[in-house]
Motif scaffolding. Structure first.
Motif, PDB file in Angstrom:
ATOM      1  N   ALA A  97       0.810  -1.214   0.000  1.00  0.00           N
ATOM      2  CA  ALA A  97       0.000   0.000   0.000  1.00  0.00           C
ATOM      3  C   ALA A  97       0.847   1.268   0.000  1.00  0.00           C
ATOM      4  O   ALA A  97       0.327   2.361  -0.213  1.00  0.00           O
ATOM      5  CB  ALA A  97      -0.939   0.000   1.213  1.00  0.00           C
ATOM      6  N   SER A 115       1.776   2.336   8.249  1.00  0.00           N
ATOM      7  CA  SER A 115       0.536   2.920   7.756  1.00  0.00           C
ATOM      8  C   SER A 115       0.767   3.578   6.408  1.00  0.00           C
ATOM      9  O   SER A 115       1.818   4.173   6.166  1.00  0.00           O
ATOM     10  CB  SER A 115      -0.009   3.950   8.751  1.00  0.00           C
ATOM     11  OG  SER A 115      -1.108   4.665   8.205  1.00  0.00           O
ATOM     12  N   SER A 116      -0.242   3.478   5.544  1.00  0.00           N
ATOM     13  CA  SER A 116      -0.221   4.216   4.283  1.00  0.00           C
ATOM     14  C   SER A 116      -0.964   5.534   4.475  1.00  0.00           C
ATOM     15  O   SER A 116      -1.666   5.729   5.479  1.00  0.00           O
ATOM     16  CB  SER A 116      -0.894   3.404   3.177  1.00  0.00           C
ATOM     17  OG  SER A 116      -2.294   3.347   3.390  1.00  0.00           O
ATOM     18  N   GLN A 117      -0.858   6.439   3.508  1.00  0.00           N
ATOM     19  CA  GLN A 117      -1.593   7.697   3.605  1.00  0.00           C
ATOM     20  C   GLN A 117      -3.094   7.481   3.495  1.00  0.00           C
ATOM     21  O   GLN A 117      -3.884   8.292   3.985  1.00  0.00           O
ATOM     22  CB  GLN A 117      -1.131   8.664   2.508  1.00  0.00           C
ATOM     23  CG  GLN A 117       0.146   9.398   2.834  1.00  0.00           C
ATOM     24  CD  GLN A 117       0.336  10.644   2.007  1.00  0.00           C
ATOM     25  OE1 GLN A 117       0.022  10.661   0.821  1.00  0.00           O
ATOM     26  NE2 GLN A 117       0.849  11.696   2.610  1.00  0.00           N
ATOM     27  N   GLN A 118      -3.514   6.385   2.881  1.00  0.00           N
ATOM     28  CA  GLN A 118      -4.935   6.087   2.741  1.00  0.00           C
ATOM     29  C   GLN A 118      -5.510   5.405   3.978  1.00  0.00           C
ATOM     30  O   GLN A 118      -6.704   5.097   4.022  1.00  0.00           O
ATOM     31  CB  GLN A 118      -5.178   5.206   1.508  1.00  0.00           C
ATOM     32  CG  GLN A 118      -4.941   5.892   0.178  1.00  0.00           C
ATOM     33  CD  GLN A 118      -3.459   6.156  -0.079  1.00  0.00           C
ATOM     34  OE1 GLN A 118      -2.611   5.329   0.264  1.00  0.00           O
ATOM     35  NE2 GLN A 118      -3.156   7.295  -0.689  1.00  0.00           N
ATOM     36  N   GLY A 119      -4.677   5.132   4.991  1.00  0.00           N
ATOM     37  CA  GLY A 119      -5.173   4.565   6.232  1.00  0.00           C
ATOM     38  C   GLY A 119      -5.090   3.063   6.327  1.00  0.00           C
ATOM     39  O   GLY A 119      -5.673   2.469   7.242  1.00  0.00           O
ATOM     40  N   GLN A 136      -8.058  -1.296   8.211  1.00  0.00           N
ATOM     41  CA  GLN A 136      -8.303  -0.048   7.488  1.00  0.00           C
ATOM     42  C   GLN A 136      -8.817   1.011   8.443  1.00  0.00           C
ATOM     43  O   GLN A 136      -9.829   0.824   9.117  1.00  0.00           O
ATOM     44  CB  GLN A 136      -9.314  -0.267   6.357  1.00  0.00           C
ATOM     45  CG  GLN A 136      -9.661   0.991   5.577  1.00  0.00           C
ATOM     46  CD  GLN A 136      -8.457   1.615   4.870  1.00  0.00           C
ATOM     47  OE1 GLN A 136      -7.716   0.908   4.188  1.00  0.00           O
ATOM     48  NE2 GLN A 136      -8.260   2.914   5.034  1.00  0.00           N
ATOM     49  N   ASN A 140     -11.746   9.940   5.788  1.00  0.00           N
ATOM     50  CA  ASN A 140     -12.349  10.489   4.569  1.00  0.00           C
ATOM     51  C   ASN A 140     -11.331  11.241   3.725  1.00  0.00           C
ATOM     52  O   ASN A 140     -11.626  11.576   2.575  1.00  0.00           O
ATOM     53  CB  ASN A 140     -13.504  11.429   4.938  1.00  0.00           C
ATOM     54  CG  ASN A 140     -14.644  10.705   5.624  1.00  0.00           C
ATOM     55  OD1 ASN A 140     -15.000   9.593   5.235  1.00  0.00           O
ATOM     56  ND2 ASN A 140     -15.218  11.325   6.649  1.00  0.00           N
ATOM     57  N   SER A 141     -10.170  11.517   4.286  1.00  0.00           N
ATOM     58  CA  SER A 141      -9.140  12.267   3.556  1.00  0.00           C
ATOM     59  C   SER A 141      -7.884  11.408   3.472  1.00  0.00           C
ATOM     60  O   SER A 141      -7.870  10.387   2.797  1.00  0.00           O
ATOM     61  CB  SER A 141      -8.876  13.606   4.248  1.00  0.00           C
ATOM     62  OG  SER A 141      -8.592  13.415   5.632  1.00  0.00           O
ATOM     63  N   PHE A 142      -6.828  11.797   4.185  1.00  0.00           N
ATOM     64  CA  PHE A 142      -5.602  11.001   4.208  1.00  0.00           C
ATOM     65  C   PHE A 142      -4.892  11.208   5.539  1.00  0.00           C
ATOM     66  O   PHE A 142      -5.087  12.221   6.226  1.00  0.00           O
ATOM     67  CB  PHE A 142      -4.679  11.351   3.032  1.00  0.00           C
ATOM     68  CG  PHE A 142      -4.306  12.813   2.941  1.00  0.00           C
ATOM     69  CD1 PHE A 142      -3.167  13.298   3.572  1.00  0.00           C
ATOM     70  CD2 PHE A 142      -5.095  13.705   2.219  1.00  0.00           C
ATOM     71  CE1 PHE A 142      -2.820  14.640   3.492  1.00  0.00           C
ATOM     72  CE2 PHE A 142      -4.747  15.044   2.132  1.00  0.00           C
ATOM     73  CZ  PHE A 142      -3.619  15.515   2.771  1.00  0.00           C
ATOM     74  N   ASP A 159      -5.456  13.012  10.710  1.00  0.00           N
ATOM     75  CA  ASP A 159      -5.794  13.058   9.286  1.00  0.00           C
ATOM     76  C   ASP A 159      -5.941  14.497   8.815  1.00  0.00           C
ATOM     77  O   ASP A 159      -5.910  15.439   9.615  1.00  0.00           O
ATOM     78  CB  ASP A 159      -7.041  12.216   8.970  1.00  0.00           C
ATOM     79  CG  ASP A 159      -8.335  12.781   9.568  1.00  0.00           C
ATOM     80  OD1 ASP A 159      -8.404  13.994   9.842  1.00  0.00           O
ATOM     81  OD2 ASP A 159      -9.293  11.996   9.734  1.00  0.00           O
TER      82      ASP A 159
END
Length: 215
Positions: A97, A115-119, A136, A140-142, A159
């Motif tokens: 990810a 962790s990835s920026q997408q969660g 996960q 809603n953002s990053f 976030d």
């Protein structure tokens, strides 16, 4: 003469200081040499495209950053591990990810959180050959930040919407122990066992000065 690269991370070792620079270079600095690279441990290049970050706990270092493909920078999917005593490379941990944040557990040297920026979050057991389970984060953002409590029992994410997401290893179900006011009884967040540190009294303000023609 090469221009020094800005430092992203500094951490004390047994007798030296570990440093990680934006260019991707890891070094062991010797205070006896004016914090220049140690004569016995050569610096290593962790990521050819530079670093996003690094963390150090005990004898372990983890780094995440960028690589090059076809002459273009590309996020490195591998979290790289090193022995802080020798800067010897250890087996990497792949995170498809894309690692944006990575922390070594402060009390369990076998654990690492990525962790990835997408969660997308993974808790890795460095002593096991099987990959850890993925979870996960509900964002809603990053993700913009990640932090562990000193005991490793609280994990917090920030976030881009200004929200803080808090995870814990403690029981928060309906059967969890409760305080007298009905709230869940949880250990404190800070490293002072819940006791606020004593700070010195604020100095008295300077006396007011009356300005006139004789001042």
């Amino acid at each position: 003469m090469d221009t020094p690269s800005p430092l992203l991370h500094l951490a004390p070792t047994d007798r030296n200081v570990f440093s990680a620079s934006l260019s991707g270079q890891l070094s062991i600095l010797d205070p006896r040499l004016g914090y220049k690279p140690s004569a016995s441990i050569r610096p290593v290049q962790a990521h050819s495209g530079g670093l996003n970050g690094a963390d150090a706990q005990g004898n372990l270092i983890c780094t995440w950053g960028w690589t090059h493909k076809g002459g273009h920078p590309l996020a490195d999917v591998n979290v790289r591990l090193y022995d802080v005593r020798t800067l010897r490379a250890l087996p990497t941990v792949s995170f498809a990810a894309g690692p944006a944040f990575c922390l070594l557990h402060p009390t369990d040297p076998s654990k690492m959180i990525i962790s990835s920026q997408q969660g997308m979050v993974q808790i890795v057991d460095l002593t096991s050959s099987t990959p850890g389970a993925f979870q996960q984060l509900d964002v809603n953002s990053f993700v913009t930040s990640m932090a562990l409590s000193p005991a490793g029992d609280y994990l917090a994410f920030g976030d881009a919407d200004g929200q803080v997401h808090l995870w814990t290893t403690h029981d928060v179900t309906e059967s969890a122990p409760r305080n007298q006011d009905g709230t869940i009884a949880l250990p404190p967040f800070n490293g002072y066992s819940g006791v606020k540190p004593e700070w010195p009294d604020a100095p008295d303000p300077p006396p007011a000065v009356t300005w006139d023609d004789k001042t």
